[in-house]
Design a protein around this motif. Structure first.
Motif, short mmCIF file in Angstrom:
data_model
loop_
_atom_site.label_atom_id
_atom_site.label_comp_id
_atom_site.label_asym_id
_atom_site.label_seq_id
_atom_site.Cartn_x
_atom_site.Cartn_y
_atom_site.Cartn_z
N ASP A 127 44.63 55.81 30.71
CA ASP A 127 44.73 54.76 29.69
C ASP A 127 44.76 53.36 30.33
N ALA A 128 45.50 53.22 31.42
CA ALA A 128 45.56 51.92 32.10
C ALA A 128 44.21 51.56 32.71
N GLN A 129 43.51 52.55 33.23
CA GLN A 129 42.19 52.30 33.80
C GLN A 129 41.21 51.87 32.71
N VAL A 130 41.24 52.52 31.56
CA VAL A 130 40.37 52.14 30.45
C VAL A 130 40.72 50.74 29.95
N ALA A 131 42.02 50.43 29.89
CA ALA A 131 42.43 49.09 29.47
C ALA A 131 41.93 48.03 30.45
N PHE A 132 41.99 48.33 31.74
CA PHE A 132 41.47 47.39 32.73
C PHE A 132 39.95 47.24 32.59
N LEU A 133 39.25 48.34 32.40
CA LEU A 133 37.80 48.27 32.22
C LEU A 133 37.43 47.45 30.99
N ASN A 134 38.15 47.65 29.90
CA ASN A 134 37.87 46.87 28.69
C ASN A 134 38.14 45.39 28.90
N ALA A 135 39.22 45.06 29.60
CA ALA A 135 39.52 43.65 29.89
C ALA A 135 38.44 43.05 30.79
N ALA A 136 37.99 43.82 31.78
CA ALA A 136 36.95 43.32 32.68
C ALA A 136 35.63 43.15 31.94
N ARG A 137 35.29 44.10 31.09
CA ARG A 137 34.05 43.98 30.31
C ARG A 137 34.10 42.76 29.38
N HIS A 138 35.27 42.52 28.79
CA HIS A 138 35.40 41.35 27.93
C HIS A 138 35.27 40.06 28.74
#
Length: 169
Positions: A127-138
């Motif tokens: 979940d933390a990795q997906v949250a980081f990926l989403n923040a980076a993509r944004h």
């Protein structure tokens, strides 16, 4: 000199100076700190480092349960764990150098879960990795904008479609 040629020469020089000020020199292929290329490289390095640290931690935990602390494989596992932790810290410093605050917060959460116990935190790590990926993509503007209706429709259609499996011949 005629007044018309003098005015033309002045306009050209002002135009050259103005264009030089507007378009600053940016060398091609050189990533500047904070540029999208630099941020993407820092994000990828952090993702790689967290994955390697997580794998090395799980391997060291397995080795700790099955072998004695003086076994060479256990010592090597601990050495790899320490090296991956150092790499993860360096990658985090790179993210802190060029990323905005919300990406840094997501990166710190990903690092904390990567360092957590492997038995308890597998779902939390993902979940933390997906949250980081989403923040980076944004941050890198990979997601479609509000006005890009066609891109949003294609992305929604792609995510809703079942994966296509092809048979290799």
């Amino acid at each position: 000199m005629e007044p018309s040629t003098l005015g033309l020469a002045a306009a050209r020089s002002i135009g050259k100076i103005g264009s030089a000020v507007i378009s600053r020199y940016k060398p091609v292929g050189v990533a500047r700190v904070g540029s999208p290329e630099d941020r993407a490289q820092a994000y990828k390095r952090l993702l790689d480092a967290t994955v390697h640290h997580r794998l090395n931690r799980s391997y060291a935990d397995v080795m700790a349960e099955t072998t004695d602390p003086q076994h060479p494989l256990f010592i090597e596992a601990v050495r790899n764990l320490m090296a991956s932790g150092a790499e993860m810290s360096c990658a985090m410093a790179g993210v802190q150098l060029c990323a905005p605050a919300y990406v840094i917060a997501a990166a710190q959460a990903a690092i904390e879960t990567a360092q957590s116990d492997t038995q308890k935190g597998a779902k939390g790590y993902k979940d933390a990795q997906v949250a980081f990926l989403n923040a980076a993509r944004h941050d890198l503007d990979y997601n479609p904008k509000r006005w890009q209706v066609w891109k949003k429709r294609k992305a929604r259609k792609f995510s809703a479609a079942p994966p296509v499996l092809t048979r290799a011949s």
